[in-house]
Design an enzyme around this catalytic site. Structure first.
Site, short mmCIF file in Angstrom:
data_model
loop_
_atom_site.label_atom_id
_atom_site.label_comp_id
_atom_site.label_asym_id
_atom_site.label_seq_id
_atom_site.Cartn_x
_atom_site.Cartn_y
_atom_site.Cartn_z
N SER A 1 5.42 -4.73 -22.61
CA SER A 1 6.51 -5.40 -21.66
C SER A 1 7.73 -5.42 -22.89
CB SER A 1 6.34 -6.47 -21.06
OG SER A 1 7.18 -6.98 -20.57
N TYR B 1 2.20 -14.52 -20.80
CA TYR B 1 2.16 -13.13 -20.60
C TYR B 1 3.04 -12.54 -21.91
CZ TYR B 1 3.18 -8.61 -18.60
OH TYR B 1 3.58 -7.22 -18.44
#
Length: 249
Positions: free
Chosen positions: A136, A149
């Site tokens: 990401s 995350y």
């Protein structure tokens, strides 16, 4: 890709599902790894004879080993492994429960380690192939309340770089794909409405969304097309890192 064996983790929805469908359309035999049988049944029916669903919790080492034993028995090889399973929680780190931490770390970091370990002998048996890890753009900037995350995806980035060097001499290409925000991914199942209501004003004030992908969202089908393009490049070419994001905000 005709006749190639492509293994996709997180294949039941979002980018994983779209990617599995894209490779099946090109003639690949696609192995679908995901936890929920009902969703695997849906995508298997959509793909047809080129799909092999294996209900697998990729955060469980024993289940991953068993899945790849089944793949070995069925095909004797793997040409492509795509690690697309992901999980997240919107939390300040001081608020994170043990479960929040375990799910995020196990899904985003341990799972691709488990699948990569299991796939390497079968990719070697194929004479070489590809491993692709989906990360990401949160690893390029800081997004408040998403520390778990970000930390696990940064760990995945480092793992990918190390595996690139470790496997390159065996004709096994390892690629890292950094994704901008995808609108139809299943990751929103990780959040409650109250989590988003709390986080959005913080995110808007921080400016992350405008600094990175902006207000436009990618679609899973678009991402799948790019992944297919990268993985079907000539074998003498290597794309170590690919960043996919909207061209305008």
């Amino acid at each position: 890709m005709d006749g190639k064996v492509v293994v996709v983790s997180g294949a039941s929805m979002g980018v994983g599902r779209a990617t599995a469908e894209r490779f099946a359309q090109a003639g690949a035999k696609v192995v679908l790894l995901a936890r929920r049988k009902v969703l695997l049944d849906e995508i298997t029916e959509a793909i047809g004879a080129n799909a092999l669903p294996i209900v697998t919790d990729v955060t469980c080492s024993a289940q991953v080993v068993a899945a790849f034993e089944q793949i070995a028995a069925e095909f004797g090889r793997v040409d492509v492994l795509i690690n697309s399973a992901g999980a997240s929680r919107i939390r300040l780190i001081e608020e994170a429960s043990d479960e929040d931490i375990a799910i995020t770390v196990n899904t985003n970091l341990l799972a691709p380690i488990y699948t990569t370990r299991a796939a390497i002998p079968l990719i070697r048996a194929a004479g070489g192939g590809d491993i692709m890890n989906l990360s990401s753009e949160i690893t390029l900037d800081h997004l408040p309340m998403m520390t778990l995350y970000a930390a696990t995806k940064r760990g995945l980035n480092g793992f990918t770089e190390a595996m690139t060097r470790e496997l390159r001499h065996e004709s096994i290409r390892v690629a890292l794909v950094i994704l901008g925000a995808v609108g139809d991914t299943g990751i929103h199942e990780n959040f409650g409405a109250e989590d988003m209501d709390r986080a959005m004003p913080v995110w808007e004030a921080d400016g992350y969304l405008s600094r990175m992908s902006g207000t436009q969202l990618l679609t899973s089908a678009t991402v799948a097309d790019v992944l297919y393009d990268v993985l079907t490049r000539p074998r003498q070419l290597m794309m170590d890192v690919v960043h996919i994001r909207p061209s305008s905000s």
